[in-house]
Design a protein around this motif. Structure first.
Motif, short mmCIF file in Angstrom:
data_model
loop_
_atom_site.label_atom_id
_atom_site.label_comp_id
_atom_site.label_asym_id
_atom_site.label_seq_id
_atom_site.Cartn_x
_atom_site.Cartn_y
_atom_site.Cartn_z
N VAL A 51 34.02 -7.97 -60.71
CA VAL A 51 34.53 -7.17 -61.83
C VAL A 51 34.30 -5.66 -61.67
O VAL A 51 34.99 -4.85 -62.27
CB VAL A 51 33.94 -7.70 -63.17
CG1 VAL A 51 32.53 -7.19 -63.38
CG2 VAL A 51 34.83 -7.33 -64.35
N PHE A 52 33.33 -5.28 -60.81
CA PHE A 52 33.00 -3.85 -60.68
C PHE A 52 33.83 -3.12 -59.62
O PHE A 52 33.77 -1.91 -59.53
CB PHE A 52 31.51 -3.70 -60.33
CG PHE A 52 30.62 -4.44 -61.29
CD1 PHE A 52 30.48 -4.00 -62.61
CD2 PHE A 52 29.93 -5.58 -60.89
CE1 PHE A 52 29.67 -4.68 -63.50
CE2 PHE A 52 29.13 -6.27 -61.79
CZ PHE A 52 28.99 -5.83 -63.09
N GLU A 53 34.56 -3.89 -58.84
CA GLU A 53 35.23 -3.30 -57.68
C GLU A 53 36.16 -2.15 -58.04
O GLU A 53 37.10 -2.31 -58.82
CB GLU A 53 35.97 -4.38 -56.89
CG GLU A 53 35.06 -4.97 -55.83
CD GLU A 53 35.59 -6.24 -55.18
OE1 GLU A 53 36.82 -6.42 -55.13
OE2 GLU A 53 34.76 -7.04 -54.73
N ASN A 54 35.84 -1.00 -57.47
CA ASN A 54 36.64 0.22 -57.65
C ASN A 54 36.67 0.75 -59.08
O ASN A 54 37.52 1.54 -59.44
CB ASN A 54 38.06 -0.02 -57.13
CG ASN A 54 38.65 1.24 -56.55
OD1 ASN A 54 37.92 2.14 -56.12
ND2 ASN A 54 39.96 1.36 -56.57
N ARG A 55 35.74 0.30 -59.93
CA ARG A 55 35.64 0.77 -61.31
C ARG A 55 34.57 1.85 -61.40
O ARG A 55 33.57 1.80 -60.68
CB ARG A 55 35.28 -0.38 -62.25
CG ARG A 55 36.24 -1.57 -62.24
CD ARG A 55 37.64 -1.22 -62.69
NE ARG A 55 37.61 -0.40 -63.87
CZ ARG A 55 38.42 0.61 -64.16
NH1 ARG A 55 39.37 0.93 -63.33
NH2 ARG A 55 38.30 1.29 -65.26
N PRO A 56 34.73 2.84 -62.29
CA PRO A 56 33.65 3.83 -62.46
C PRO A 56 32.43 3.17 -63.13
O PRO A 56 32.59 2.30 -63.97
CB PRO A 56 34.26 4.87 -63.44
CG PRO A 56 35.70 4.50 -63.62
CD PRO A 56 35.87 3.07 -63.20
#
Lengths: 258, 258
Positions: free
Chosen positions: B122-127
């Motif tokens: 879920v964190f991939e490429n998210r700020p």
């Protein structure tokens, strides 16, 4: 929208589609794409048709109706696919066409305008609003159902225009208002912002066509939305957890059924 | 969010994750899912950790901070994943923890709360917003980058809370306000309405957690949005095609870059 309907009818063999376009180049492109049988800029062609589908943008159509409506033969059905209906039906009635007038609005589409957005599957399982005498519109209703849409009869153009203002024109306006958010905040946006602003990527002229022909219903729907937003903001300001939860649960349950 | 972070760290072998949960059943579920190495309800476990990640909802966390902050050892990093930051940083500072306090907020997630929403991608490429002394937070920053997120340092919790109000809390509120639209209109809704209301399907308690801990920035952002909406409505009322087109083109170009 006209291109998509032509493509859907031709592909399924439901009708012999003849295209009458303003520009010859559009007719040539449509023929090349194989989405219709004949095409050209001669307006007199529509005199032979059983069903005439007006598919120019609303503001263009309002200018064209006087010229077009008289050419449709008695016993034929004259319909349109414009995204707002009050102005168009008024113009169609004023033109006193010998044909049976049934206004239409397929609630389908994409962000692209013209033949560029042509998609013969775009109507599948979407409502196609119809306004007029249902008993005289059987053939049109069959074609609408034939391309996969759900014929959805409404009583009046005013009824239609208020409904589309509420569920379509307001989401567009909110998307545009959101895109005015300061850029340093947009840099950290997530899916909630992306989803809410998706329609802001639409063709501006296509959007202007319905925004500028539906002022009254849009203003009314915006007032209603602002009142509901204000109610939520007051629950938050007061820290009313129980009241807020009730609104959120109701919305979640209803959204789950869409 | 805590479950997703544990899963992402464990799966990538980036850390030995020990879970401290309020309920033993949650610890047992997390162990069964294999997303961490040890888990139980003993709060004293956190005294041995190099990095302590507080991952309860904001309003719960505000109550737990006094009890938790004192147990973290000097030299360790104390962080959180709460969706609003002013209240949490105030409480963390008031608790005078011997640890280095770095507030955090992964701008990622889904509609599901708790372990039910666990997703190690879920964190991939998210700020992943961080607030605190960057020089003392190298190990935390490495873990954040390690699970695929982009560490995004902000100056103050106020800065964070205003930005998330603008790009996240306002889209949520608009979705809830839209879900109050009369049902006979919702029956004919299309993709613009569906997209704009998607987040209304979220877990109400998860949403209440940020709405009820960010009142001031939400009120301010709502006023800004209403002013932008009003400006668009006035262009429509006046039939100002050129002015409206300018706003729509600007929004389309900006949305295309998102």
């Amino acid at each position: 929208m006209g291109g998509s309907f032509a493509a859907a009818l031709t592909k399924r063999g439901l009708a012999r589609v003849i295209g009458v376009t303003r520009r010859r180049s559009t007719a040539d492109s449509a023929l090349e794409m194989g989405i219709l049988e004949e095409a050209g800029p001669d307006l007199d062609e529509i005199g032979a048709a059983d069903i005439v589908v007006l598919a120019t943008p609303v503001r263009t159509l309002l200018r064209q109706i006087p010229e077009v409506a008289s050419r449709v033969r008695r016993g034929a059905i004259l319909t349109d696919v414009g995204s707002t209906k009050s102005g168009i039906l008024e113009a169609l009635r004023a033109a006193k066409s010998p044909a049976t007038v049934v206004a239409g609005h397929p609630m389908a589409g994409n962000e692209r305008a013209g033949l560029d957005g042509c998609d013969d599957k775009v109507f599948e399982n979407r409502p196609w609003v119809l306004i007029g005498d249902r008993l005289k519109a059987t053939r049109l209703e069959q074609l609408v159902a034939g391309v996969g849409a759900r014929p959805f009869w409404m009583k009046s153009p005013q009824d239609h225009d208020l409904k589309v203002a509420r569920v379509s024109h307001i989401p567009y306006l909110l998307a545009y208002a959101l895109m005015g958010t300061p850029l340093d905040a947009i840099r950290v946006c997530g899916n909630s912002f992306r989803d809410a602003t998706r329609v802001a990527a639409s063709d501006p002229d296509m959007v202007m066509d319905f925004l500028l022909t539906n002022q009254g219903p849009i203003r009314r729907s915006a007032k209603e939305l602002q009142a509901r937003l204000e109610k939520l903001l007051r629950l938050i300001d007061r820290g009313d957890a129980a009241g807020l939860r009730k609104s959120l649960v109701r919305a979640r349950d209803l959204r789950g059924k869409l």
